[in-house]
Design a protein around this motif. Structure first.
Motif, mmCIF file in Angstrom:
data_model
loop_
_atom_site.group_PDB
_atom_site.id
_atom_site.type_symbol
_atom_site.label_atom_id
_atom_site.label_comp_id
_atom_site.label_asym_id
_atom_site.label_seq_id
_atom_site.Cartn_x
_atom_site.Cartn_y
_atom_site.Cartn_z
ATOM 1 N N ALA A 1 -1.643 -1.566 21.932
ATOM 2 C CA ALA A 1 -0.762 -1.766 20.771
ATOM 3 C C ALA A 1 -1.505 -1.916 19.441
ATOM 4 O O ALA A 1 -1.159 -1.225 18.475
ATOM 5 C CB ALA A 1 0.158 -2.958 21.019
ATOM 6 N N ILE B 1 -1.394 4.653 13.771
ATOM 7 C CA ILE B 1 -0.144 5.292 13.290
ATOM 8 C C ILE B 1 -0.041 5.077 11.783
ATOM 9 O O ILE B 1 0.193 6.004 11.008
ATOM 10 C CB ILE B 1 1.117 4.692 13.961
ATOM 11 N N ARG B 2 -0.262 3.822 11.381
ATOM 12 C CA ARG B 2 -0.071 3.499 9.954
ATOM 13 C C ARG B 2 -1.138 4.152 9.093
ATOM 14 O O ARG B 2 -0.848 4.645 8.002
ATOM 15 C CB ARG B 2 -0.006 1.985 9.778
ATOM 16 N N LEU C 1 -0.250 7.845 8.818
ATOM 17 C CA LEU C 1 0.834 8.108 7.866
ATOM 18 C C LEU C 1 0.364 7.892 6.429
ATOM 19 O O LEU C 1 0.771 8.589 5.502
ATOM 20 C CB LEU C 1 2.042 7.216 8.174
ATOM 21 N N ASN C 2 -0.535 6.919 6.295
ATOM 22 C CA ASN C 2 -1.079 6.585 4.987
ATOM 23 C C ASN C 2 -1.921 7.710 4.406
ATOM 24 O O ASN C 2 -1.802 8.061 3.239
ATOM 25 C CB ASN C 2 -1.974 5.349 5.163
ATOM 26 N N GLY D 1 2.328 4.666 0.840
ATOM 27 C CA GLY D 1 2.352 5.496 2.049
ATOM 28 C C GLY D 1 2.391 4.698 3.337
ATOM 29 O O GLY D 1 2.609 5.260 4.408
ATOM 30 N N PHE E 1 6.272 -1.045 13.474
ATOM 31 C CA PHE E 1 5.818 -1.128 14.865
ATOM 32 C C PHE E 1 6.813 -1.874 15.762
ATOM 33 O O PHE E 1 7.199 -1.359 16.814
ATOM 34 C CB PHE E 1 4.431 -1.752 14.922
ATOM 35 N N ARG F 1 -0.571 -10.140 6.512
ATOM 36 C CA ARG F 1 0.477 -11.180 6.425
ATOM 37 C C ARG F 1 0.969 -11.567 7.816
ATOM 38 O O ARG F 1 0.883 -10.765 8.742
ATOM 39 C CB ARG F 1 1.671 -10.629 5.636
ATOM 40 N N ILE G 1 -2.628 -4.434 8.827
ATOM 41 C CA ILE G 1 -2.924 -3.731 7.570
ATOM 42 C C ILE G 1 -2.793 -4.671 6.364
ATOM 43 O O ILE G 1 -3.680 -4.732 5.522
ATOM 44 C CB ILE G 1 -1.985 -2.498 7.404
ATOM 45 N N THR G 2 -1.689 -5.410 6.291
ATOM 46 C CA THR G 2 -1.472 -6.253 5.103
ATOM 47 C C THR G 2 -2.070 -7.656 5.264
ATOM 48 O O THR G 2 -2.275 -8.360 4.277
ATOM 49 C CB THR G 2 0.035 -6.399 4.795
ATOM 50 N N LEU H 1 -2.949 1.401 18.509
ATOM 51 C CA LEU H 1 -1.860 2.333 18.218
ATOM 52 C C LEU H 1 -1.263 2.068 16.838
ATOM 53 O O LEU H 1 -1.120 2.978 16.019
ATOM 54 C CB LEU H 1 -0.787 2.180 19.312
ATOM 55 N N GLU H 2 -0.964 0.806 16.547
ATOM 56 C CA GLU H 2 -0.335 0.479 15.260
ATOM 57 C C GLU H 2 -1.260 0.826 14.096
ATOM 58 O O GLU H 2 -0.846 1.461 13.129
ATOM 59 C CB GLU H 2 0.049 -1.000 15.195
ATOM 60 N N TYR I 1 0.839 -1.197 0.000
ATOM 61 C CA TYR I 1 0.000 0.000 0.000
ATOM 62 C C TYR I 1 0.873 1.246 0.000
ATOM 63 O O TYR I 1 1.818 1.346 0.789
ATOM 64 C CB TYR I 1 -0.914 0.021 1.232
ATOM 65 N N ASP J 1 -0.028 -9.047 10.691
ATOM 66 C CA ASP J 1 -0.001 -7.605 10.474
ATOM 67 C C ASP J 1 -1.420 -7.115 10.171
ATOM 68 O O ASP J 1 -2.086 -7.622 9.260
ATOM 69 C CB ASP J 1 0.951 -7.299 9.307
ATOM 70 N N LEU K 1 5.164 -3.702 23.229
ATOM 71 C CA LEU K 1 5.000 -3.437 21.798
ATOM 72 C C LEU K 1 5.638 -4.559 20.975
ATOM 73 O O LEU K 1 5.097 -4.976 19.949
ATOM 74 C CB LEU K 1 5.620 -2.093 21.410
ATOM 75 N N SER L 1 3.663 -7.421 18.632
ATOM 76 C CA SER L 1 3.921 -7.484 17.178
ATOM 77 C C SER L 1 3.791 -8.900 16.633
ATOM 78 O O SER L 1 3.646 -9.094 15.422
ATOM 79 C CB SER L 1 5.342 -7.008 16.877
#
Lengths: 159, 502
Positions: free
Chosen positions: B443, B450-451, B454-455, A35, A42, B188, B185-186, B446-447, A33, B183, B175, B179
């Motif tokens: 966590a 944050i992502r 930034l995105n 950006g 993390f 994976r 967002i992705t 937060l993750e 993705y 993930d 943190l 982890s």
């Protein structure tokens, strides 16, 4: 001041943990993705925080005398109970829930009876623990297996 | 709002609902009274059993346990001089003095009424404040959420027994452990080492079972703190403490405000608010300065009101923003998430029945606890003489079986065991566990934020600073940090000056 103290040991442990995570996050692939900083970001924040703390603790360790969490005798008791926790994990994996629960309940009841009443007779302690084990094991079986129909570990030895 | 309250009352007034709340508040009160075991331990132990229950009623059960436990904590403090819960620590200082003087009824009666007085208004405040905060929370973006989480974590670290560095180390460690898994967002696998079970990460309930239930019982066993016998203490029936309350009305109001406000702030919780309320009142009461600490009834009123006032305060950020203020709120949010309810500002719109059930059940439980404690006061010494040799083995076995049920595999049991060892090691190295648990809980939020921040950002990381609300949160975090560094330095300088002068 002793060179090796609690804070410095903690500092070394933190650095070792960070090194472990740092090596392992190197294999992570970048996000597709646009950006997105990706999955490495993390854990990297965690590593940076830990490394900074480790460095600080190594340079400026707390040298004040503090009361220990456990005395030597207390540590011995704590280790005994910790070993029983380990036994719970092992027994649940090996022989499953049905056998583990009564064994552990009996051991723990004896242990706590002796701790609460050091002068208790062995016969009374065993009898009390046995009755307690039978009642509680039956009650837990009723709740978990009959009422809630929960999937509980069966034990790899019976497979 | 009224309709929602009536609806939740209707659910609560079913046979199951009444049973849950009657038993929950009773069990909570008894366990709250037992030194070492608080309602939180019982709740975390019961969490895995609730998977198949009606989520709305489970919340009622949990809130009843929480109210009962918070209120029952004073029993051990007053009768034994050992706080039933950490939040009742300040009650010991004056409450136990009355027992030593042969009059435990007076502090017990005052504490029982103060618990009730603290709970009901704080729930009413939460009811209104949550709506307002949730409306505001809907408008917040990932930048504001990130800064809010950072602010919450810094506030928790600020209370790391004066050791900021170790508080930060606890957060960093949390943190890293958080982890492990997948993930967000992705989608994976991340740090799962090819293990299918690790792809789900480590469940927070397993961690709490190890760090709270298993570790607490282990330390209690090692310390052998249960040797004190309460069977010789005679407690007669409840006596209406009208005069004591009237004489201490300003104390009561001030302590309520302190408790509600501190309860609202993440991570600080009841132990801080009770000590603060007690210290404030002791400082302000110049007339009876010498009586404090030797059996002053104001010393029971202040912590007991503050203690329960924090219940409503802690609910506000947890419900309205999905940011739990303490470990108890984490369990409430866990119940919601187990049953597929997404917490945060939208919960007020998507699942109002759950939120209103929390308030309604809390108020009904407060009334029930008041009833139990006034009628059952002569039985209080019996509560704290409960046979630990039966109680602890049962709790431990239920906790480990619960650990399996939570994860659905043996990894959950292993994680509970390892979390217990980690908790013990953290105690050994003086690393605070509260920032660890809070960071572990926050966590994922937060993750993700944050992502996403930034995105979606136009100016990169600068958006976290340039957006006004986000900037305010970050400024508060910086202020807390600076205060924690500067204040001890000023204090040390003052002490040095004083020493030099004397």
């Amino acid at each position: 001041m002793k060179f090796i103290n609690k804070d410095r040991v903690l500092s070394i442990c933190l650095l070792a943990i960070c090194a472990f995570f740092f090596v392992n996050i190197q294999n992570l692939k970048l996000s597709q993705y646009a950006g997105d900083p990706g999955p490495k970001m993390f854990p990297m924040i965690g590593i940076i925080v830990c490394v900074l703390c480790a460095v600080w603790l190594f340079i400026k360790p707390d040298t004040s005398e503090k009361k220990p969490v456990l005395t030597r005798a207390q540590l011995k008791s704590a280790l005994v109970l910790l070993a029983i926790y380990g036994l719970i994990v092992l027994l649940m994996w090996l022989v499953g829930y049905t056998a583990t629960v009564p064994i552990i309940l009996f051991i723990l009841c004896c242990l706590f009876s002796k701790a609460t009443h050091p002068d208790i007779s062995v016969k009374k302690m065993l009898l009390r623990s046995l009755i307690f084990t039978v009642i509680v094991s039956a009650a837990l079986y009723l709740v978990y297996v009959v009422v809630l129909s929960t999937q509980l570990p069966k034990g790899i030895l019976w497979k | 709002m009224l309709q929602n309250i009536l609806d939740s009352l209707q659910s609560l007034l079913s046979v199951t609902g009444i049973l849950y709340i009657v038993l929950g508040s009773l069990v909570g009160m008894v366990f709250g009274a037992l030194p070492g075991l608080a309602g939180g331990t019982i709740m975390v132990m019961l969490l895995p059993i609730t998977y198949k229950m009606d989520p709305v009623l489970v919340l009622a059960l949990f809130v009843a346990i929480h109210i009962g436990s918070t209120s029952g904590g004073c029993i051990g403090s007053i009768l034994l001089g050992i706080p039933g819960t950490s939040s009742s620590m300040a009650t010991v200082w004056d409450g136990y003095e009355f027992t030593k003087l042969g009059d435990p009824v007076r502090p017990l009666s005052v504490a029982v009424v103060c618990n009730f007085i603290g709970t009901i208004p704080s729930i009413l405040i939460a009811m209104f404040a949550c709506r307002v905060l949730a409306e505001w929370g809907v408008k917040m973006g990932p930048w504001e959420y990130t800064s809010m989480c950072v602010c919450a974590l810094v506030m928790v670290i600020g209370l790391s027994n004066g050791n900021l560095v170790k508080g930060f180390a606890a957060v960093g460690l949390a943190l890293l452990i958080a982890s492990v898994g997948t993930d967000a967002i992705t989608g994976r696998a991340r740090l799962a080492f090819g293990n299918l079970f690790l792809m789900d990460g480590f469940n927070i309930i397993n961690i709490m079972l190890g760090m709270f239930a298993a570790k607490i019982i282990l330390l209690e066993y090692a310390h052998r703190t249960k040797v004190k016998d309460a069977s010789n203490i005679k407690v007669r029936g409840f006596k209406w403490p009208g005069k004591d309350l009237k004489d201490n009305l300003p104390n009561l109001i001030r302590s309520f405000i302190t408790g509600a406000f501190i309860g609202f702030l993440p991570g600080l919780g009841a132990p801080t608010s009770t000590v603060l309320a007690y210290s404030n009142e002791r400082m302000l009461d110049k007339k009876n300065k010498d009586l404090w600490g030797h059996g002053h009834i104001g010393g029971v009123i202040a912590p007991e009101v503050a203690n329960n006032a924090g219940i409503g305060g802690a609910m506000i950020p947890a419900i309205a923003l999905g940011i739990p203020g303490d470990a108890i709120m984490v369990q409430f949010l866990a119940v919601m998430s187990i049953h597929g309810v997404e917490t945060g500002p939208m919960v007020m719109r998507t699942n109002p029945e759950m939120v209103y059930m929390l308030y309604t059940a809390a108020m009904v439980a407060a009334v029930l606890v008041l009833l139990y404690e006034t009628v059952g006061m002569p039985l209080f010494p019996k509560f704290i003489s409960m046979p630990y040799y039966f109680l602890y083995p049962a709790i431990l076995v239920i906790s480990f079986v619960g650990a399996y049920m939570t994860a659905g595999n043996m990894l959950g049991v292993l994680v509970t065991f390892c979390a217990c060892i980690l908790g013990l090691l953290m105690d050994y190295f003086d690393v605070p566990t509260t920032p660890f648990v809070m960071a572990y809980i926050l966590a994922p939020i937060l993750e993700k934020n944050i992502r996403q921040g930034l995105n979606y950002s136009i100016n990169g990381a600068m958006d976290f600073i340039t957006r006004p609300v986000s900037a305010i949160f970050l400024l508060v975090a910086v202020a807390v940090l600076v205060l924690n560094v500067v204040w001890p330095a000023i204090k040390a300088m003052r002490d040095k000056k004083k020493e030099a002068q004397s």
